[in-house]
Design a protein around this motif. Structure first.
Motif, short mmCIF file in Angstrom:
data_model
loop_
_atom_site.label_atom_id
_atom_site.label_comp_id
_atom_site.label_asym_id
_atom_site.label_seq_id
_atom_site.Cartn_x
_atom_site.Cartn_y
_atom_site.Cartn_z
N ASP A 52 0.81 -1.22 0.00
CA ASP A 52 0.00 0.00 0.00
C ASP A 52 0.84 1.27 0.00
O ASP A 52 0.30 2.37 -0.11
CB ASP A 52 -0.91 0.02 1.25
CG ASP A 52 -1.85 -1.17 1.30
OD1 ASP A 52 -2.50 -1.46 0.29
OD2 ASP A 52 -1.92 -1.83 2.36
N ILE A 53 2.16 1.11 0.15
CA ILE A 53 2.98 2.29 0.40
C ILE A 53 3.72 2.83 -0.83
O ILE A 53 4.55 3.73 -0.71
CB ILE A 53 4.00 2.01 1.53
CG1 ILE A 53 4.86 0.77 1.24
CG2 ILE A 53 3.29 1.82 2.87
CD1 ILE A 53 6.07 0.96 0.42
N ARG A 110 13.44 -1.08 -3.19
CA ARG A 110 12.84 -1.02 -1.84
C ARG A 110 11.40 -1.54 -1.87
O ARG A 110 10.95 -2.19 -0.92
CB ARG A 110 12.86 0.42 -1.31
CG ARG A 110 14.25 0.87 -0.86
CD ARG A 110 14.18 2.28 -0.28
NE ARG A 110 13.33 2.33 0.89
CZ ARG A 110 12.61 3.40 1.26
NH1 ARG A 110 12.62 4.51 0.51
NH2 ARG A 110 11.87 3.37 2.34
N ILE A 111 10.66 -1.24 -2.94
CA ILE A 111 9.29 -1.77 -3.06
C ILE A 111 9.35 -3.30 -3.09
O ILE A 111 8.58 -3.99 -2.41
CB ILE A 111 8.59 -1.21 -4.34
CG1 ILE A 111 8.30 0.27 -4.16
CG2 ILE A 111 7.32 -1.99 -4.66
CD1 ILE A 111 7.87 0.99 -5.43
N ALA A 112 10.29 -3.83 -3.87
CA ALA A 112 10.45 -5.29 -3.96
C ALA A 112 10.79 -5.88 -2.60
O ALA A 112 10.20 -6.87 -2.16
CB ALA A 112 11.54 -5.62 -4.97
N ALA A 113 11.73 -5.25 -1.91
CA ALA A 113 12.16 -5.75 -0.60
C ALA A 113 10.98 -5.75 0.38
O ALA A 113 10.75 -6.73 1.09
CB ALA A 113 13.30 -4.88 -0.06
N HIS A 114 10.24 -4.65 0.36
CA HIS A 114 9.11 -4.54 1.30
C HIS A 114 7.99 -5.53 0.95
O HIS A 114 7.39 -6.15 1.85
CB HIS A 114 8.58 -3.10 1.30
CG HIS A 114 7.46 -2.86 2.25
ND1 HIS A 114 7.61 -3.02 3.62
CD2 HIS A 114 6.17 -2.51 2.06
CE1 HIS A 114 6.45 -2.76 4.21
NE2 HIS A 114 5.56 -2.45 3.29
N ALA A 171 6.42 -5.24 9.21
CA ALA A 171 6.30 -4.82 7.80
C ALA A 171 4.87 -4.36 7.50
O ALA A 171 4.67 -3.33 6.86
CB ALA A 171 6.71 -5.95 6.87
N ALA A 172 3.89 -5.12 7.97
CA ALA A 172 2.49 -4.80 7.65
C ALA A 172 2.00 -3.52 8.32
O ALA A 172 1.05 -2.89 7.85
CB ALA A 172 1.58 -5.97 8.02
N ASP A 173 2.66 -3.11 9.41
CA ASP A 173 2.21 -1.91 10.13
C ASP A 173 2.25 -0.66 9.25
O ASP A 173 1.38 0.20 9.33
CB ASP A 173 3.10 -1.65 11.36
CG ASP A 173 3.00 -2.79 12.38
OD1 ASP A 173 2.06 -3.61 12.26
OD2 ASP A 173 3.86 -2.87 13.27
#
Lengths: 432, 432
Positions: free
Chosen positions: A300-301, B350-354, B365-367
């Motif tokens: 979502d980020i 970073r999107i991939a990592a997250h 992570a989900a927070d």
């Protein structure tokens, strides 16, 4: 006869023939898929100037780009530019999702401009017209909604997105469950507002036969929209989403019985670890009807980069069996895309679709990569650029970002390491 | 004492403490990971002004950005700009991969500029200096190679990428197998050229103890580079790649015995259906040493958009257990990235990592996604922008691409559908 009826009677239509030619497969395979409903070929009887596109099992994964008038500043000409950019970037279909302005004109211009199948979401126009006529969308009359569906069908729209499965039962379930983000479907929200205000069941569910009648008349493909699609990762695979999918499965069966082609729209926002389950569930509940997912984004980020987030989700979806990827642009969650963002959105979705096709071993998918890899080894730049997913972009980057590679290498001098290695390996000259 | 030795003796170093604080976990968990080698904290004894970063099992997936002088037009100042952009975009480390120009100066400036750990690949400089001194890189003297490694180590480099596992056996296997694209590692190609020309084994393998001695002296983390990484999907998981990985597993064991932190570099070009197997194989052969993958891209045809292709591969790798993602920029395979492409490359990684961290249920992570989703529901734009992965980009897009949402909605008038729905669901006001 509709495409489905032809297929069931063993008749291969020109559309099936065309799709088979495009995909390099047997026309009878396409006919069988259309007959049982695992393949759809969205094509309105009245539509001209369109190249038929097949969507479904055993075919290349397809992508769709959305445009449309939204807000006071929206102009038909700008949207036409986006359609042209999307088609040039290789989209397999266009959805006109106009919610304001001259919606009739935008749709007709879209149909005249796009050489790919065109889809619309008639509820948007019905809602806008009711707002204008009565001062509020919740005053919409059911016959008026069906009049808009018929009007859009008569114009030649190839597939219609309709929230037929968003029933009061499901709305009640969403209320019980307490979602983080209850509703993100624009059409779904207006429809549910109407249902709540009028205390009535969803007319697209109650009068689904009337929907199918219009679809049959024009041989339109119905795309069952998911009014309850989750709007964030935390709501993925909740009771409301899955309940709606159960209903959509029931509606798929009824469409097939009526000789109408049907596909099912999917989420949205899905964590990577829910993706395969989501697709497997749809394929089971909806008996193999093509799944048309919206990205999906996997976090979502990533606002500002949601085309990348959606490419991750799209690739996994395609691998798991989703047949059709709706693009997501970089401006998703922030605003409307400009022409460049439309182009990038289409290419990102195509990368995802192709990565999925490669992973599931779709015949022919690997040939493209192999040919490019061979050109790369031979330092054949002309061919590398030609074979790139967006040759224009690749050429521009090559021109602006690379050193002049024609100069002699200063690193190896008389003994070129690359020559030594390539001689040893017995291959063409390596690059350094 | 090295970090490993401290860990094994039960000592929690300031670096371990810092990493634990950053990750919000117990410092003893970090100590244990460093002790057994599933976590590394690249930090040269001599390095100043660096914020320690932990890489490995149980930690957030990290990303790295590469810069460096390449070609005649390269300038230190431009690369410094890229370092600053990468750090601002949230990279967890910088690799200086200079191959020409004033390599010593570039490295020292990189160490002075980057607040994150810095890695280098000393073979590049050794090759460049041999070319200058002898007219060809294949004339390089082994002692000269080790002198460069020591020089870079003494400057304070936190991790050194070294092709220690690319043995003659593996080169012979690559020859037998007939790869589509035999070699794409720049360092690997020069090294193998040297081996073939001189008829000698890889000195970094033969004299691996000498490598470990330098690493021990400065407490440097060794990153075992894969000289045989495949250069296209068709070569993925072939005999040469897997044979090298077997050797790298042997070298991991020897590094741990010497009290040296070690991680393993991975591919490159991997189809989606090979990704999990690739990561699982590395984790088994290399006994849980952190895996540092290069993207990987999931198709060969995405030149111009390889940051997107790499985000797909990176997300799946992270989910499967890769700990460290080397970014790939949009200009990969075409040229060198500009500052904007560096920034986009870092954000894509970073999107991939997250996305991977979310999928594997990494604590916390989900927070982030949940908080943003709540802000989205409440139409709290300030918070949505703040929580976006790249707030500056999100704010720009919001400003340039959105309608003025402060105006009253013309759709619902007196009866706002969104009010009706949100009242019914008992939630905050929905957006339309």
């Amino acid at each position: 006869m509709t495409q489905v009826e032809s297929a069931l009677q063993g008749v291969i239509t020109p559309e099936m023939e065309h799709v088979a030619g495009q995909e390099g497969i047997n026309a009878d395979f396409v006919r069988q898929g259309v007959g049982v409903g695992t393949i759809v070929i969205p094509r309105n009887r009245k539509r001209c100037n369109v190249s038929a596109v097949g969507i479904g099992a055993g075919l290349r994964t397809k992508v769709s780009a959305s445009i449309g008038l939204y807000g006071e500043q929206a102009e038909v000409d700008t949207e036409v530019e986006k359609i042209r950019a999307a088609v040039a970037a290789g989209t397999d279909s266009i959805m006109d999702l106009s919610v304001s302005g001259d919606i009739d004109r935008m749709r007709r211009v879209t149909l005249a401009t796009s050489t790919t199948p065109v889809g619309t979401l008639p509820l948007y126009q019905a809602v806008a017209e009711a707002a204008k006529k009565y001062g509020s969308s919740v005053k919409m009359n059911v016959d008026e909604l069906f009049e808009v569906i018929e009007r859009q069908a008569a114009d030649g729209v190839d597939f219609l997105a309709l929230h037929c499965g968003t029933t009061m039962d499901i709305v009640r379930r969403a209320k019980q469950e307490g979602r983080i983000d209850p509703l993100v479907s624009y059409g779904g929200s207006h429809l549910i507002g109407w249902m709540v205000h009028n205390g009535r069941e969803n007319p697209l569910y109650e009068q689904y036969d009337r929907v199918l009648e219009i679809a049959r008349k024009y041989d339109i493909t119905v795309s069952l929209a998911d009014g309850m699609r989750p709007g964030c990762l935390a709501d993925s695979l909740d009771g409301a989403q899955v309940h709606e999918l159960v209903i959509l499965g029931e509606l798929v069966r009824r469409a097939r019985e009526a000789g109408v082609q049907i596909m099912v729209k999917g989420p949205g926002h899905v964590p990577l670890n829910h993706l395969k389950a989501t697709v497997v569930l749809q394929r089971s509940l909806c008996k193999g009807a093509p799944y048309f997912v919206f990205g999906p984004v996997v976090t979502d980020i990533a606002a500002g980069y949601d085309h990348i987030s959606a490419a991750i989700g799209g690739a996994l979806s395609a691998w798991a069996g989703a047949a059709f990827l709706c693009y997501v642009t970089a401006s998703e969650h922030l605003g409307l895309p400009n022409v460049e963002q439309v182009r990038e959105g289409v290419v990102a979705a195509r990368i995802a679709a192709h990565a999925g096709d490669l992973a599931k071993g779709h015949p022919g998918a690997a040939d493209w990569d192999l040919e490019l890899s061979k050109a790369r080894k031979l330092l054949n730049w002309k061919k590398q650029i030609e074979l790139a997913i967006d040759p224009q972009r690749a050429e521009y980057m090559r021109k602006t970002r690379s050193e002049d590679s024609s100069k002699a290498c200063a690193m190896c001098g008389k003994y070129c390491a690359m020559d030594l290695v390539s001689n040893y390996l017995g291959t063409a000259k390596l690059s350094c």
